[in-house]
Enzyme design. Structure first.
Site, PDB file in Angstrom:
ATOM      1  N   ASN A   9       8.575   4.275   1.883  1.00 19.67           N
ATOM      2  CA  ASN A   9       7.825   2.716   2.010  1.00 19.67           C
ATOM      3  C   ASN A   9       7.197   2.550   0.576  1.00 19.67           C
ATOM      4  O   ASN A   9       6.249   3.211   0.202  1.00 19.67           O
ATOM      5  CB  ASN A   9       7.128   2.843   3.069  1.00 19.67           C
ATOM      6  CG  ASN A   9       5.986   1.509   3.069  1.00 19.67           C
ATOM      7  OD1 ASN A   9       6.399   0.418   2.400  1.00 19.67           O
ATOM      8  ND2 ASN A   9       4.815   1.549   3.621  1.00 19.67           N
ATOM      9  N   TRP A  10       8.080   1.871  -0.062  1.00 23.58           N
ATOM     10  CA  TRP A  10       7.377   1.484  -1.681  1.00 23.58           C
ATOM     11  C   TRP A  10       6.267   0.499  -1.614  1.00 23.58           C
ATOM     12  O   TRP A  10       5.444   0.469  -2.660  1.00 23.58           O
ATOM     13  CB  TRP A  10       8.597   0.938  -2.491  1.00 23.58           C
ATOM     14  CG  TRP A  10       9.592   1.870  -2.871  1.00 23.58           C
ATOM     15  CD1 TRP A  10       9.459   3.337  -2.514  1.00 23.58           C
ATOM     16  CD2 TRP A  10      10.574   1.625  -3.514  1.00 23.58           C
ATOM     17  NE1 TRP A  10      10.612   3.860  -3.251  1.00 23.58           N
ATOM     18  CE2 TRP A  10      11.547   2.939  -3.910  1.00 23.58           C
ATOM     19  CE3 TRP A  10      11.365   0.289  -4.146  1.00 23.58           C
ATOM     20  CZ2 TRP A  10      12.724   3.191  -4.384  1.00 23.58           C
ATOM     21  CZ3 TRP A  10      12.506   0.564  -4.967  1.00 23.58           C
ATOM     22  CH2 TRP A  10      13.213   2.106  -4.857  1.00 23.58           C
ATOM     23  N   LYS A  11       5.971  -0.148  -0.484  1.00 28.23           N
ATOM     24  CA  LYS A  11       4.678  -1.067  -0.535  1.00 28.23           C
ATOM     25  C   LYS A  11       5.004  -2.046  -1.604  1.00 28.23           C
ATOM     26  O   LYS A  11       6.262  -2.398  -1.852  1.00 28.23           O
ATOM     27  CB  LYS A  11       3.329  -0.420  -0.676  1.00 28.23           C
ATOM     28  CG  LYS A  11       3.287   0.930   0.247  1.00 28.23           C
ATOM     29  CD  LYS A  11       1.908   1.565   0.286  1.00 28.23           C
ATOM     30  CE  LYS A  11       2.084   2.702   1.258  1.00 28.23           C
ATOM     31  NZ  LYS A  11       0.798   3.077   1.619  1.00 28.23           N
ATOM     32  N   HIS A  95       2.939  -1.532  10.160  1.00 24.42           N
ATOM     33  CA  HIS A  95       2.331  -0.654   9.129  1.00 24.42           C
ATOM     34  C   HIS A  95       0.857  -0.936   9.316  1.00 24.42           C
ATOM     35  O   HIS A  95       0.417  -2.027   9.418  1.00 24.42           O
ATOM     36  CB  HIS A  95       2.872  -0.850   7.985  1.00 24.42           C
ATOM     37  CG  HIS A  95       2.607   0.247   6.943  1.00 24.42           C
ATOM     38  ND1 HIS A  95       1.410   0.128   6.334  1.00 24.42           N
ATOM     39  CD2 HIS A  95       3.421   1.503   6.701  1.00 24.42           C
ATOM     40  CE1 HIS A  95       0.976   1.307   5.610  1.00 24.42           C
ATOM     41  NE2 HIS A  95       2.487   1.911   5.833  1.00 24.42           N
ATOM     42  N   GLU A  97      -1.152  -1.088   6.989  1.00 26.90           N
ATOM     43  CA  GLU A  97      -1.685  -2.181   6.149  1.00 26.90           C
ATOM     44  C   GLU A  97      -1.591  -3.405   6.707  1.00 26.90           C
ATOM     45  O   GLU A  97      -2.042  -4.358   6.495  1.00 26.90           O
ATOM     46  CB  GLU A  97      -1.126  -1.997   4.832  1.00 26.90           C
ATOM     47  CG  GLU A  97      -1.555  -0.560   4.018  1.00 26.90           C
ATOM     48  CD  GLU A  97      -0.625   0.191   3.292  1.00 26.90           C
ATOM     49  OE1 GLU A  97       0.328  -0.708   2.738  1.00 26.90           O
ATOM     50  OE2 GLU A  97      -0.792   1.355   2.926  1.00 26.90           O
ATOM     51  N   GLU A 167       1.463   7.303  12.359  1.00 20.91           N
ATOM     52  CA  GLU A 167       0.824   7.380  10.898  1.00 20.91           C
ATOM     53  C   GLU A 167      -0.865   7.420  11.323  1.00 20.91           C
ATOM     54  O   GLU A 167      -1.211   6.050  11.410  1.00 20.91           O
ATOM     55  CB  GLU A 167       1.404   6.285   9.916  1.00 20.91           C
ATOM     56  CG  GLU A 167       2.851   6.284   9.799  1.00 20.91           C
ATOM     57  CD  GLU A 167       3.008   5.768   8.300  1.00 20.91           C
ATOM     58  OE1 GLU A 167       3.702   6.534   7.558  1.00 20.91           O
ATOM     59  OE2 GLU A 167       2.800   4.487   8.298  1.00 20.91           O
ATOM     60  N   GLY A 173      -2.066   7.190   2.188  1.00 20.27           N
ATOM     61  CA  GLY A 173      -2.531   7.014   0.829  1.00 20.27           C
ATOM     62  C   GLY A 173      -3.794   7.674   0.590  1.00 20.27           C
ATOM     63  O   GLY A 173      -4.667   7.395  -0.277  1.00 20.27           O
ATOM     64  N   SER A 213       0.397  10.697   3.930  1.00 21.87           N
ATOM     65  CA  SER A 213       0.437  11.821   2.424  1.00 21.87           C
ATOM     66  C   SER A 213       1.429  12.979   2.626  1.00 21.87           C
ATOM     67  O   SER A 213       0.951  13.943   2.230  1.00 21.87           O
ATOM     68  CB  SER A 213      -0.944  12.119   2.451  1.00 21.87           C
ATOM     69  OG  SER A 213      -1.982  11.103   2.206  1.00 21.87           O
ATOM     70  N   GLY A 234       4.884   7.005   1.794  1.00 28.53           N
ATOM     71  CA  GLY A 234       4.384   6.070   0.756  1.00 28.53           C
ATOM     72  C   GLY A 234       4.462   6.550  -0.741  1.00 28.53           C
ATOM     73  O   GLY A 234       5.582   6.768  -1.403  1.00 28.53           O
ATOM     74  N   GLY A 235       3.366   7.102  -1.327  1.00 27.13           N
ATOM     75  CA  GLY A 235       3.213   7.440  -2.664  1.00 27.13           C
ATOM     76  C   GLY A 235       4.411   8.343  -3.142  1.00 27.13           C
ATOM     77  O   GLY A 235       4.651   8.357  -4.324  1.00 27.13           O
TER      78      GLY A 235
HETATM   79  C1  PEP Z   1       2.906   4.787   4.138  1.00 25.39           C
HETATM   80  O1  PEP Z   1       3.044   3.917   3.419  1.00 25.39           O
HETATM   81  O2  PEP Z   1       3.500   4.593   5.239  1.00 25.39           O
HETATM   82  C2  PEP Z   1       2.372   6.023   3.984  1.00 25.39           C
HETATM   83  C3  PEP Z   1       2.680   6.956   4.961  1.00 25.39           C
HETATM   84  O3  PEP Z   1       1.811   6.276   2.691  1.00 25.39           O
HETATM   85  P1  PEP Z   1       1.424   7.596   1.813  1.00 25.39           P
HETATM   86  O4  PEP Z   1       2.592   8.728   2.198  1.00 25.39           O
HETATM   87  O5  PEP Z   1       1.137   7.384   0.635  1.00 25.39           O
HETATM   88  O6  PEP Z   1       0.212   8.125   2.782  1.00 25.39           O
END
Ligand code: PEP
Length: 253
Positions: A9-11, A95, A97, A167, A173, A213, A234-235
């Site tokens: 997930n590149w956000k 999500h 966010e 999640e 994040g 993460s 994500g990251g």
């Molecule tokens: C996400 O954006 O769904 C996520 C899990 O981010 P991260 O891996 O950066 O925690």
């Protein structure tokens, strides 16, 4: 056997050029994904480039959100019909966010989930508790509310097509990852709830990803857990090197 699903997930990261560069580098690092489904959700404006460069590469491309109407006076929203025109395979819904920054409710997410299924887009439904909810021992209550609301009025055949991503909000994040035991318990609870809502066939087939993460350093311990059918990342999905490492770990577990 549920096929492992590794999704990035590149956000709000990576424009068109960066998208092209990312995939060119990724293709140099991993040529074959074997038994693992690979997916990336770029920002809307980078989707056409991602679809174009991945056309022959067996990588699923998705959106990070959509609205539940086809068209109309919904400024700033994106119709699932437009996503279909771009040949999008899946859409991330709910999500954390979207829930916490943009105040999306369970009710809204439920409408979006229904619409995505109607349009033949695979929904990745995100659920998860905040730190306060976990500390107040409300994790299961929150997960039950989120799952029950999303699957309200969804047929068993459609339910099987949904991918759930557990999640925990406190792990997204933040660099804090749920331990494999915490993730396993939450996944077990979600699968049990799906069984109660439907039956064991749906519960056995539905894929539940872990997100929060996930990095090359912790991917093996998480992806080795039976209950965990993949990861939403994500990251670590922003760098071809780390995403490729996680894909390779997924192919080995
Ligand atoms: C996400 O954006 O769904 C996520 C899990 O981010 P991260 O891996 O950066 O925690």
């Amino acid at each position: 056997m549920r096929k492992l699903f590794i999704a990035g997930n590149w956000k709000m990261n990576k424009g068109i050029k960066e998208t092209e560069d990312f995939f060119n580098e990724l293709f140099n690092l991993v040529a074959d994904y074997g038994k693992v489904d690979i997916a990336i959700a770029p920002p809307f404006t980078s989707i056409p480039k991602a679809v174009e460069v991945c056309r022959t590469k067996n990588i699923l491309i998705g959106a990070q959100n959509m609205y539940f109407e086809d068209s109309g006076a919904f400024t700033g929203e994106i119709s699932p019909k437009f996503l279909k025109e771009l040949n999008v395979d899946f859409v991330i819904l709910g999500h954390s966010e979207r829930r916490h920054i943009f105040n999306e409710s369970n009710e809204l997410i439920s409408k979006k989930l229904k619409k995505a299924l109607e349009e033949g887009l695979t929904p990745i439904l995100c659920v998860g508790e905040t730190l306060k909810e976990r500390e107040d021992e409300k994790t299961e209550k929150v997960l039950k509310e989120q799952v029950d609301s999303a699957f309200n009025d969804i047929s068993p055949d459609d339910a099987k097509k949904v991918i759930i991503a557990y999640e925990p909000v406190w792990a997204i994040g933040t660099g804090k990852t749920a331990t494999p035991e915490i993730a396993k318990d939450a996944h077990f609870f979600i699968r049990k709830r799906i069984k109660e809502l439907y039956n064991s066939i749906v519960a056995d087939e539905i894929r539940i990803l872990y997100g929060g993460s996930v990095k090359p350093g912790n991917a093996k311990s998480l992806l080795s857990v039976d209950e965990i059918d993949g990861a939403l990342i994500g990251g670590a999905s922003l760098k071809p090197q780390s995403f490729a490492e996680i894909i390779k770990i997924g192919m080995e577990v």
